[in-house]
Design an enzyme around this catalytic site. Structure first.
Site, PDB file in Angstrom:
ATOM      1  N   SER A  44       0.913  -1.087   0.193  1.00 42.96           N
ATOM      2  CA  SER A  44       0.024   0.458  -0.292  1.00 42.96           C
ATOM      3  C   SER A  44       0.980   0.971  -0.129  1.00 42.96           C
ATOM      4  O   SER A  44       0.416   2.669  -0.809  1.00 42.96           O
ATOM      5  CB  SER A  44      -1.197  -0.054   1.536  1.00 42.96           C
ATOM      6  OG  SER A  44      -0.190   0.118   2.544  1.00 42.96           O
ATOM      7  N   GLU A  45       2.045   1.956   0.802  1.00 43.13           N
ATOM      8  CA  GLU A  45       2.938   2.737   0.699  1.00 43.13           C
ATOM      9  C   GLU A  45       4.290   1.973   0.673  1.00 43.13           C
ATOM     10  O   GLU A  45       4.648   0.972   1.281  1.00 43.13           O
ATOM     11  CB  GLU A  45       2.266   3.323   1.793  1.00 43.13           C
ATOM     12  CG  GLU A  45       1.812   3.978   1.250  1.00 43.13           C
ATOM     13  CD  GLU A  45      -0.003   3.530   2.204  1.00 43.13           C
ATOM     14  OE1 GLU A  45      -0.820   4.455   1.708  1.00 43.13           O
ATOM     15  OE2 GLU A  45       0.155   3.067   3.007  1.00 43.13           O
ATOM     16  N   THR A  46       5.409   2.966  -0.080  1.00 39.97           N
ATOM     17  CA  THR A  46       6.325   2.132  -0.137  1.00 39.97           C
ATOM     18  C   THR A  46       7.201   4.029   0.454  1.00 39.97           C
ATOM     19  O   THR A  46       6.515   5.193  -0.403  1.00 39.97           O
ATOM     20  CB  THR A  46       7.144   1.964  -1.346  1.00 39.97           C
ATOM     21  OG1 THR A  46       6.563   0.839  -1.712  1.00 39.97           O
ATOM     22  CG2 THR A  46       8.300   1.467  -0.957  1.00 39.97           C
ATOM     23  N   HIS A  75      -0.016   4.830   8.810  1.00 46.75           N
ATOM     24  CA  HIS A  75       1.327   3.767   8.727  1.00 46.75           C
ATOM     25  C   HIS A  75       2.605   4.066   8.722  1.00 46.75           C
ATOM     26  O   HIS A  75       3.828   3.482   9.216  1.00 46.75           O
ATOM     27  CB  HIS A  75       0.520   2.277   8.775  1.00 46.75           C
ATOM     28  CG  HIS A  75       1.277   1.423   7.351  1.00 46.75           C
ATOM     29  ND1 HIS A  75       0.206   1.662   6.867  1.00 46.75           N
ATOM     30  CD2 HIS A  75       1.632   0.990   7.655  1.00 46.75           C
ATOM     31  CE1 HIS A  75       0.937   1.019   5.390  1.00 46.75           C
ATOM     32  NE2 HIS A  75       1.765   0.563   5.840  1.00 46.75           N
TER      33      HIS A  75
END
Length: 274
Positions: A44-46, A75
Site C-alpha cells: 500500500s505504501e513504500t 502507518h
C-alpha cells in the site's frame, strides 16, 4: 546498494499489522525511480528517507503507493520512524520530527510504541445527502444504517462513515467505488476495543481494503473525540476481516493534540539496488 527494511506497523506480532517498505538511503533517487520501486513492491505504501530540507526536521520522507505519491500517510510515518530509529540508536530524545509533503510531523516514542500528532484536516465537513445515498449503495446497507458521515481529509481524502456497531462494520462487503471510505462502529461497553475500523480505496478497477490505516484513524480520532462518541485514550481494532490484528492507540493531550500510535516490528532487513 541502499539500506532497506520492511516494517509491520500497528502490531507487536510480526505479520499481523500493515507492512511498509522503507528505503533508508533515498538521497539521489529520482521521482521516477521511487515510483517504479513502489509499483514493484506492490505494498500500500513504500517510503524513501533522505536528508531533511527544513529546519528542525530529523529526516525527510517521500511516500508512494504503487501508483502515486502521497503528502502524508499514517502507518508509513510510524514504520519509517521505526526503521530510522533502528539506524540511529543514538537519537537523544523521545521525539522525532519528520518532514513530508504535508509539512513537519512530530512523532513521539514510549518504549517500542510510536505515535504521531494527527495533522489538521484539510476538509472537515458533513457529507451531503446525495453522497450518503451513494455510499450506502456501495456498502450494501440501508441509508438509515449510516448514523453519521463526514469528510475527514488529512491528505488521502477519507470519508468517515459511522455505523451502528462494530459487527455492522465487520459485515460490510462493498461494491466497487472511486471513493476512499473509512467505516467505524462501536463495540459494546467493557470491550477491550472501543471501535472497529475498516478502510476501502480504489485500485485500478477494483476496491481494496487496507489492513490498518493511520491517516484514517487520525481523522476518525479528531471526529469521534470532538463529537463525544469515544473517550480518550481508546483502542481501535482494524484488519479483523483480513485476518490481521491491527491495534491503533489514540490519545489526546490537555492542549487538544490527538496522538495516533501503535507498535512496530521489523520483519525484513537488508539492501536493495535501485
Amino acid at each position: 546498494m541502499r539500506s532497506f527494511a520492511q516494517v509491520d506497523v500497528f502490531s507487536a506480532t510480526p505479520y499481523r499489522g500493515n507492512p511498509v517498505a522503507v528505503v533508508l538511503d533515498g538521497d539521489g533517487l529520482s521521482t521516477e525511480q521511487m515510483q517504479r520501486f513502489a509499483h514493484w513492491t506492490n505494498l500500500s505504501e513504500t517510503t524513501f528517507v533522505s536528508a531533511p530540507t527544513q529546519p528542525g526536521a530529523d529526516y525527510r520522507v517521500r511516500i508512494f503507493t504503487p501508483s502515486q505519491e502521497l503528502p502524508f500517510a499514517g502507518h508509513p510515518t510510524l514504520g519509517t520512524c521505526h526503521a530510522w530509529l533502528g539506524r540511529h540508536p543514538e537519537h537523544p530524545v523521545d521525539t522525532v520530527v519528520q518532514e513530508c509533503g504535508a509539512g513537519l510531523v512530530t512523532i513521539r516514542r514510549s518504549g517500542e510504541r510510536l505515535a504521531f500528532a494527527a495533522p489538521p484536516l484539510l476538509r472537515d465537513e458533513p457529507v451531503d445527502d446525495a453522497l450518503q445515498e451513494r455510499i450506502a449503495r456501495v456498502l450494501g446497507v440501508d441509508r438509515s444504517a449510516i448514523r453519521d458521515c463526514h469528510h475527514l481529509d488529512n491528505g488521502p481524502g477519507w470519508v468517515g462513515v459511522l455505523l451502528d456497531s462494530a459487527q455492522a462494520v465487520l459485515d460490510v462487503r462493498p461494491e466497487q467505488t472511486e471513493l476512499k471510505i473509512g467505516l467505524v462502529g462501536p463495540y459494546p461497553a467493557g470491550s477491550p476495543h472501543a471501535v472497529e475500523v475498516r478502510a476501502f480505496f480504489p485500485m485500478g478497477r477494483s476496491t481494496v481494503e487496507d489492513p490498518v490505516t493511520g491517516s484514517l484513524n487520525a481523522g476518525l480520532g479528531l471526529w469521534l473525540l470532538r463529537t463525544g462518541r469515544v473517550q480518550a485514550p481508546y483502542i481501535a481494532a482494524q484488519g479483523t476481516v483480513l485476518g490481521r490484528a491491527g491495534r491503533v492507540h489514540v490519545d489526546r493531550d490537555a492542549d487538544g493534540t490527538i496522538w495516533v500510535g501503535g507498535d512496530a516490528v521489523t520483519c525484513l532487513r537488508g539492501e536493495v539496488e535501485l
